[in-house]
Scaffold this motif. Structure first.
Motif, PDB file in Angstrom:
ATOM      1  N   GLU A  18       0.835  -1.186   0.000  1.00 50.43           N
ATOM      2  CA  GLU A  18       0.000   0.000   0.000  1.00 50.43           C
ATOM      3  C   GLU A  18       0.876   1.243   0.000  1.00 50.43           C
ATOM      4  N   SER A  19       0.400   2.267  -0.667  1.00 51.66           N
ATOM      5  CA  SER A  19       1.162   3.508  -0.763  1.00 51.66           C
ATOM      6  C   SER A  19       1.176   4.221   0.584  1.00 51.66           C
ATOM      7  N   ASN A  20       2.288   4.870   0.889  1.00 56.55           N
ATOM      8  CA  ASN A  20       2.408   5.658   2.116  1.00 56.55           C
ATOM      9  C   ASN A  20       2.329   7.150   1.845  1.00 56.55           C
ATOM     10  N   PHE A  21       2.046   7.531   0.612  1.00 55.98           N
ATOM     11  CA  PHE A  21       1.859   8.939   0.287  1.00 55.98           C
ATOM     12  C   PHE A  21       0.452   9.375   0.687  1.00 55.98           C
ATOM     13  N   LEU A  22       0.358  10.543   1.301  1.00 56.60           N
ATOM     14  CA  LEU A  22      -0.944  11.033   1.757  1.00 56.60           C
ATOM     15  C   LEU A  22      -1.914  11.194   0.596  1.00 56.60           C
ATOM     16  N   GLY A  32       9.093  10.124   8.387  1.00 57.23           N
ATOM     17  CA  GLY A  32       8.722   8.737   8.633  1.00 57.23           C
ATOM     18  C   GLY A  32       7.593   8.538   9.613  1.00 57.23           C
ATOM     19  N   THR A  33       7.131   9.610  10.262  1.00 61.30           N
ATOM     20  CA  THR A  33       6.092   9.466  11.293  1.00 61.30           C
ATOM     21  C   THR A  33       4.812   8.892  10.708  1.00 61.30           C
ATOM     22  N   LEU A  49      15.770  -0.723   6.456  1.00 59.79           N
ATOM     23  CA  LEU A  49      14.541  -0.199   5.866  1.00 59.79           C
ATOM     24  C   LEU A  49      14.573   1.320   5.792  1.00 59.79           C
ATOM     25  N   ASN A  50      13.696   1.849   4.971  1.00 58.62           N
ATOM     26  CA  ASN A  50      13.564   3.295   4.792  1.00 58.62           C
ATOM     27  C   ASN A  50      12.109   3.668   5.053  1.00 58.62           C
ATOM     28  N   PHE A  51      11.869   4.407   6.127  1.00 58.49           N
ATOM     29  CA  PHE A  51      10.507   4.726   6.528  1.00 58.49           C
ATOM     30  C   PHE A  51      10.005   6.043   5.944  1.00 58.49           C
ATOM     31  N   LYS A  52      10.663   6.546   4.929  1.00 60.25           N
ATOM     32  CA  LYS A  52      10.151   7.728   4.240  1.00 60.25           C
ATOM     33  C   LYS A  52       9.069   7.297   3.249  1.00 60.25           C
ATOM     34  N   PRO A  53       8.118   8.188   2.911  1.00 59.35           N
ATOM     35  CA  PRO A  53       7.093   7.833   1.923  1.00 59.35           C
ATOM     36  C   PRO A  53       7.728   7.395   0.610  1.00 59.35           C
ATOM     37  N   GLY A  54       7.308   6.259   0.096  1.00 55.27           N
ATOM     38  CA  GLY A  54       7.873   5.724  -1.127  1.00 55.27           C
ATOM     39  C   GLY A  54       9.068   4.825  -0.912  1.00 55.27           C
TER      40      GLY A  54
END
Length: 614
Positions: free
Chosen positions: A159-163, A284-285, A389-394
Motif C-alpha cells: 500500500e502507498s504511504n503517500f498522503l 517517517g512518522t 529499511l527506509n521509513f520515508k514515503p515511497g
C-alpha cells in the motif's frame, strides 16, 4: 482443464475403491483424508455424506476416529460456505443501494474463491498461495530460442504511504491518531498504565478511611488522658510537623525537577529511529503510524493502544540497545539476512531444519532461560533487519521472509512454545513489517494444516503467503527474488565470498526457453588470447543433457571438450565453470531437452580480461 480434473478424480476414486475390496478399513480411512484435499466445499460435504452411508451399510466396523476426522475436515468448508453466503448478502445489499460495477467484481471473486481456493490469484498485491503447476506451452508465434533479459516480477504491491494516495477514511484515521498521540506525548501519559493506578488509588482511599476511623477512636480515648499529657503531645506534634513540612518542601522541589526532566526526555519518543511527535513533522512518522493503523484495520483506538503497548514493551525490554548485545551465537545458522527481492525488500532466510540437531535444540530450548534468550535473539535479528529499511514515503519499509521447512523436527513441545511466543511478540510489536511470507520445501502435512487454517485467515494475510513444494523452490523464488540474489542451495547464483562475480556483476542474467524435444546452444566469445571465462547456468527442473566445449576460430585447430555430455537430474543445482583459452574462439554450451515439457534456462557469464559481464 476441467476434463483433466475429472479424469484425475475418477482415477483417484477407482484406486481407493479397488483398495477397498482388499482393505475395507483403508478405504474408509482414505476417504476421510480425501475430504481434506477436495477443493470445492460442496463436494467435501457430499463426500462426507457418502462416507457416512458407507459406514452404515458396510459390514466392517472402523475406528470412530476415522469418522471424527472426516467430520472435522469439513468444518472449514462449512465456515467458508457461511462466509461466502454472508459476502453475497452484503454485496447484494450494496448493489441494490449503489449499483456500482465494483460489487459485480466482488461477487465474481467470491465465486472464484469457492471453486478454486488453491489458486488465490492476486489483483495488484495478491500472489499465488500454492505453487507448482506446470506452465502451458506458448503460441508458436513467440520466438523462444532467443535469449532475453530476466524480467522482474511485480506480482504484489504494498500500500502507498503517500498522503495523496490514501482514501478519505484512511486520512481521517491518520489525523485522529496523530492528534491522540500528540496529546499523550505532551501530557506525559504515553507510558502510564491506567488500570494498576486506579486499583492503587482505590486501595489508598480505603486505607485513608480506615485511618480516619482509627483516628476518631484514638481521639475518644485521648479525651480521657490528663491535660498535661495532651499539652506535651501537642508540643511534640508541632515540632514534628514543622520538620515534616520542611522535608516535604524539599521533596517536592526534587520531584518537580525530575518531572521536568522526564517530560523533556519523553517528548523525544521515537521508534525504529523515527520521531513519533507529530508536531516535529518527521517524514517517517506517517509511515510508522500507518503500519499500526493497517494492522488494526484503521481503528484509531485499537491502533493507539497497540502503539502504546509496543512502546512500553520496548522500554521495559530495552529493545533500543538490543542490537549491540551478544546473543545466541549458536543460532547464526538458524536465520540470517541475505540480499533483496525485485522490489528492494531485504530478505530474511529462516531454517527450521537446524533444530533437528538435538545438541542445538537443547542449547536453544532446553531451559526457560535459554528460551528467553532465543526470543531476545529473534527480536535482535528483527531490529538488525529494520535498520536496512527506509521509513520515508515511497521507501522500502518491510521485509520478505523465506521459511525453509526442510528437515523440520516436528511439533516438539519446547519448540512450539518458543515459536508461539516469538510469533506473538513479532505480531504485536512489529506490525506490517512483512511484505511476503514464502514457505519452501513444504512437507505434505503442511497442506493439510493450511487447508484447515485457511478459512480463519484474512484475505490480507493470505495474499502475503506463498507455499512451494521441494520440486518448485527455485521456480517460486525467482518470481520474487533475482536469481543472482538467491543462494546457491536454492538454485540461485549467489555464493558466499564469491570472487568471480561481484555485486555489480551479479545482476546481468539472461534467460531463454528450451522447447520440448529441442536443442539449443549458448555461445561465450573468447576473442583475446589468455582470457578467463566464467559462467553460471541453471535449468528449472533440469532433466536435460548438457555439455561444454571450446571451438577455436581457426578451422585447423581441434575442438576442446570442457565438460563431457551428461544427463542432469531434476535435483541438480546450478553449474559454474571456468575456462582459459590459448587461442581465439568461443565456448559453446549445448542443452538437449528430451522431455515433453519446456524448460527455462537462466545463465550469466563474465570475461575477466576486459572485466565485462553479460
Amino acid at each position: 482443464m476441467f476434463k483433466t480434473l475429472r479424469i484425475k478424480r475418477s482415477i483417484n476414486q477407482l484406486c481407493y475403491r479397488l483398495w477397498g475390496l482388499l482393505f475395507p478399513h483403508f478405504s474408509l480411512f482414505f476417504s476421510s483424508f480425501q475430504i481434506l484435499y477436495i477443493t470445492q466445499p460442496l463436494l467435501q460435504l457430499t463426500t462426507l455424506l457418502n462416507l457416512t452411508t458407507t459406514l452404515q451399510t458396510s459390514n466392517t466396523h472402523p475406528h470412530p476416529l476415522i469418522f471424527l476426522c472426516s467430520f472435522f475436515c469439513t468444518i472449514p468448508s462449512l465456515l467458508k460456505l457461511k462466509s461466502v453466503n454472508m459476502t453475497a448478502e452484503v454485496v447484494a445489499e450494496v448493489k441494490a443501494q449503489e449499483g456500482t460495477q465494483t460489487t459485480a467484481e466482488v461477487v465474481v471473486a467470491a465465486a472464484a474463491q469457492v471453486e478454486e481456493p488453491q489458486k488465490v490469484v492476486a489483483q495488484e498485491d495478491k500472489a499465488v498461495v500454492v505453487e507448482g503447476e506446470d506452465e502451458k506451452e506458448p503460441s508458436p508465434k513467440d520466438d523462444e530460442s532467443k535469449p532475453k533479459t530476466v524480467e522482474k516480477s511485480s506480482s504484489y504491491k504494498e500500500e502507498s504511504n503517500f498522503l495523496s494516495d490514501l482514501k478519505e477514511f484512511e486520512k481521517k484515521a491518520l489525523n485522529e491518531l496523530k492528534t491522540k498521540l500528540e496529546e499523550a506525548i505532551l501530557g506525559n501519559n504515553l507510558f502510564k498504565k491506567e488500570e494498576p493506578k486506579k486499583k492503587e488509588t482505590s486501595k489508598a482511599a480505603a486505607g485513608e478511611e480506615k485511618k480516619e476511623e482509627s483516628a476518631k477512636e484514638s481521639d475518644e480515648k485521648t479525651e480521657k488522658v490528663d491535660e498535661e499529657k495532651k499539652k506535651e503531645s501537642e508540643e511534640e506534634k508541632k515540632e514534628e510537623e514543622g520538620s515534616k513540612e520542611s522535608d516535604e518542601k524539599n521533596e517536592k522541589e526534587v520531584e518537580e525537577k525530575k518531572v521536568e526532566e522526564v517530560e523533556e526526555i519523553e517528548k523525544d519518543v521515537s521508534i525504529w529511529g523515527v520521531p513519533l511527535l507529530p508536531s516535529k513533522g518527521a517524514e517517517g512518522t506517517d509511515v510508522v503510524l500507518l503500519k499500526f493503523l493497517r494492522a488494526r484495520e484503521f481503528k484509531v483506538n485499537d491502533a493507539f493502544e497497540m502503539l502504546k503497548k509496543t512502546l512500553i514493551w520496548r522500554k521495559e525490554s530495552k529493545i533500543d540497545s538490543i542490537v549491540d548485545e551478544v546473543l545466541a551465537s549458536d543460532l547464526a545458522s538458524a536465520a540470517y539476512m541475505s540480499g533483496v527481492d525485485n522490489e528492494g525488500h531485504p530478505v530474511c532466510y529462516n531454517f527450521f531444519g537446524v533444530f533437528e540437531s538435538e545438541e542445538l535444540y537443547q542449547k536453544s530450548f532446553g531451559t526457560e532461560e535459554k528460551r528467553s534468550e532465543f526470543l531476545r535473539w529473534r527480536c535482535q535479528l528483527m531490529e538488525k533487519a529494520i535498520q536496512k529499511l527506509n521509513f520515508k514515503p515511497g521507501g522500502v519499509s518491510s521485509l520478505v521472509q523465506i521459511n525453509d521447512l526442510k528437515n523440520f523436527p516436528g511439533p516438539k513441545k519446547e519448540l512450539r512454545i518458543a515459536t508461539n511466543k516469538a510469533v506473538a511478540i513479532l505480531q504485536d510489536n512489529y506490525p506490517e513489517m512483512v511484505a511476503k511470507n514464502i514457505f519452501i520445501n513444504v512437507p505434505f502435512w503442511y497442506y493439510a494444516i493450511n487447508a484447515l487454517l485457511s478459512p480463519f485467515l484474512t484475505q490480507r494475510t493470505k495474499s502475503k503467503m506463498v507455499v512451494a513444494r521441494p520440486a518448485k523452490v527455485t521456480e517460486t523464488l525467482i518470481k520474487y527474488i533475482p536469481i543472482a540474489e538467491i543462494p546457491v542451495q536454492y538454485g540461485g547464483f549467489k555464493r558466499e565470498n564469491d570472487s568471480e562475480f561481484s555485486a555489480q556483476d551479479g545482476g546481468a542474467v539472461s534467460e531463454l526457453t528450451l522447447k520440448a524435444g529441442s536443442t539449443t546452444t549458448i555461445e561465450i566469445p573468447a576473442l583475446e588470447v589468455g582470457s578467463t571465462l566464467c559462467w553460471d547456468l541453471t535449468v528449472l527442473g533440469w532433466e536435460v543433457s548438457y555439455k561444454e566445449e571450446f571451438v577455436p576460430s581457426d578451422e585447423g585447430s581441434y575442438t576442446i571438450i570442457v565438460q563431457k555430455g551428461k544427463k542432469i537430474g531434476s535435483h541438480e543445482g546450478p553449474i559454474r565453470n571456468t575456462f582459459r583459452n590459448n587461442e581465439p574462439g568461443k565456448v559453446i554450451l549445448t542443452l538437449d531437452n528430451t522431455s515433453n515439457k519446456k524448460k527455462r534456462v537462466l545463465y550469466r557469464y563474465k570475461i575477466n580480461n576486459n572485466k565485462t559481464s553479460f
